[in-house]
Design a protein around this motif. Sequence first.
Motif, PDB file in Angstrom:
ATOM      1  N   GLY A  69       0.945  -1.272   0.250  1.00 33.61           N
ATOM      2  CA  GLY A  69      -0.042   0.089  -0.003  1.00 33.61           C
ATOM      3  C   GLY A  69       0.922   1.206   0.225  1.00 33.61           C
ATOM      4  N   GLN A  70       2.261   1.083   0.232  1.00 27.14           N
ATOM      5  CA  GLN A  70       3.012   2.338   0.257  1.00 27.14           C
ATOM      6  C   GLN A  70       2.964   2.802  -1.209  1.00 27.14           C
ATOM      7  N   LYS A  71       3.532   4.003  -1.505  1.00 24.49           N
ATOM      8  CA  LYS A  71       3.465   4.963  -2.661  1.00 24.49           C
ATOM      9  C   LYS A  71       4.770   5.619  -2.879  1.00 24.49           C
ATOM     10  N   SER A  72       5.424   5.893  -4.029  1.00 23.14           N
ATOM     11  CA  SER A  72       6.481   6.224  -4.139  1.00 23.14           C
ATOM     12  C   SER A  72       6.456   6.859  -5.760  1.00 23.14           C
ATOM     13  N   ALA A  73       7.573   7.695  -6.112  1.00 23.09           N
ATOM     14  CA  ALA A  73       7.624   8.186  -7.526  1.00 23.09           C
ATOM     15  C   ALA A  73       8.973   8.130  -7.970  1.00 23.09           C
ATOM     16  N   PHE A  74       9.228   7.839  -9.138  1.00 25.83           N
ATOM     17  CA  PHE A  74      10.423   7.843  -9.759  1.00 25.83           C
ATOM     18  C   PHE A  74      10.538   9.235 -10.790  1.00 25.83           C
ATOM     19  N   MET A  75      11.317  10.057 -10.393  1.00 31.44           N
ATOM     20  CA  MET A  75      11.604  11.495 -11.121  1.00 31.44           C
ATOM     21  C   MET A  75      12.645  11.499 -11.896  1.00 31.44           C
ATOM     22  N   SER A  76      13.477  10.597 -12.004  1.00 31.16           N
ATOM     23  CA  SER A  76      14.600  10.583 -13.083  1.00 31.16           C
ATOM     24  C   SER A  76      14.934   9.359 -13.803  1.00 31.16           C
ATOM     25  N   GLU A  77      15.272   9.444 -14.879  1.00 29.11           N
ATOM     26  CA  GLU A  77      15.526   8.332 -15.809  1.00 29.11           C
ATOM     27  C   GLU A  77      16.771   7.294 -15.320  1.00 29.11           C
ATOM     28  N   GLY A  78      16.654   6.078 -15.948  1.00 26.14           N
ATOM     29  CA  GLY A  78      17.443   5.148 -15.286  1.00 26.14           C
ATOM     30  C   GLY A  78      16.862   3.757 -14.405  1.00 26.14           C
ATOM     31  N   TYR A  79      17.658   2.896 -14.155  1.00 26.08           N
ATOM     32  CA  TYR A  79      16.922   1.841 -13.603  1.00 26.08           C
ATOM     33  C   TYR A  79      16.483   1.984 -12.255  1.00 26.08           C
ATOM     34  N   HIS A  80      15.407   1.424 -11.785  1.00 27.18           N
ATOM     35  CA  HIS A  80      14.942   1.664 -10.259  1.00 27.18           C
ATOM     36  C   HIS A  80      14.347   0.241  -9.999  1.00 27.18           C
ATOM     37  N   PHE A  81      14.184   0.178  -8.627  1.00 27.38           N
ATOM     38  CA  PHE A  81      13.741  -1.100  -8.112  1.00 27.38           C
ATOM     39  C   PHE A  81      12.353  -0.985  -7.906  1.00 27.38           C
ATOM     40  N   THR A  82      11.586  -1.673  -8.244  1.00 32.05           N
ATOM     41  CA  THR A  82      10.178  -1.554  -7.944  1.00 32.05           C
ATOM     42  C   THR A  82       9.404  -2.325  -7.103  1.00 32.05           C
ATOM     43  N   TRP A  83      10.115  -3.462  -6.689  1.00 33.95           N
ATOM     44  CA  TRP A  83       9.818  -4.395  -5.872  1.00 33.95           C
ATOM     45  C   TRP A  83       8.202  -5.023  -5.683  1.00 33.95           C
TER      46      TRP A  83
END
Length: 426
Positions: A69-83
Amino acid sequence: MTLLLYLIVFLCIVYSVLSVIPSLSKNYPVLKPKIGGLTFVSALIIMVLSNAIMWSEPGYQYFVTYPNGQKSAFMSEGYHFTWFGKVQSWSKYIDITTEDVEDDDNSSMKPVPIRFIDQVTALGYPSVRVQMPTTEEAFIEVAVKFRSQENLVSMTLIPTIREQLVNTAYMYAAQDYISGDAQSFRQTFEEQLKDGSYEVRKIEMADTLFDSSIQKSNREIKEIRKKYMVEKIVDNQGKYKRIPNEISDNHILISQVVLPSIDMESSFKKRLETQRDESAKRQLEIQRIETAKAAQSRILAEGERDKAEERVKREKEQVSSLIAIETQLKQEETNKKLAKIKYETAQLEAKTEKVNAETKAYANKQLVNSGLTPEQKSYWEFRKDSVKWANISKIKLPEQYFSGQGNGKGSDLLQSILAAQIATQK
């Protein structure tokens, strides 16, 4: 990329299943159970990684909702962990244009009907580029509130743009817009999109039109029209009061505003054409009047020039006459001075002669009184006789004379007698 990963995982699972079948593993030595197990584990790892890691493309920002239920945002390009979270992509910049079509798509809208404060209607064709919030908190709030970018455009951006364009038109008159306030109109529209609408009040004024030709100095009232203007309301701190809109409330940024044209109503266009024609005629009349005035000024200038030339000529003649008169006066005055000098000189000479004569007479008198010497007496007798005979020699006697018996010529005897007689006279 995701499809390729799923294909690899599927092949790994098929290999693992085939490797555990005894008949197939005997006939095909490649199918070994150990290798199949490793392949199955690798497939599971690849599947997990494909759902736990993502690639952020440039020009996008992503809203992620995790299984807990937690929320987050990716604001930059590149690889990110989404879990294993759900990822939703949003464009950083959204272009909203105006299209004159029946059906609107997600990023376009129909022309905006507006009405200026002088009751002139028109159609506006704005184009606006907006930028999503640049902070994670503001972006997550927008993503949760509108759930998708399409909802944001259709429910907030387009209605707000239309509303602010209508509010801006209410603050201007159509006549002022076409007379040079187009840039101010666009700037006010942009300011209201960024920071909210201005609180304004409407002011009504009487605009008097005069009916007078160019040649007449007295103007007559032709018509009194009502003129409206809008005044921005100021708070106690001297700042303009604002009414926030959905764009400013949600921290959405306005990157660019373009207002290429405002299509006025046909009646106003006809009125403009009439005003343009009247203005052209008026300008032509003004030019003609200016030309006539210039010709009149030229004639007056030429007349003044001729008058000046004649005046100069007359003044020269007068100066010449005055100079001649002054010269003559000076000559006369000089002559008068010379005559006076001569007169005074003559007086002095006369006085000198008089004095000399008186002196001489006095001397003679004194000599007479004192008596003359024999030598002096002889000298003065000689002088007296010399003077007498000199005078007798100068006498001319008449050459003819008349006697009692008739005419006759003079004779030497007669002359001698007369001369002797004179000589004997003292």
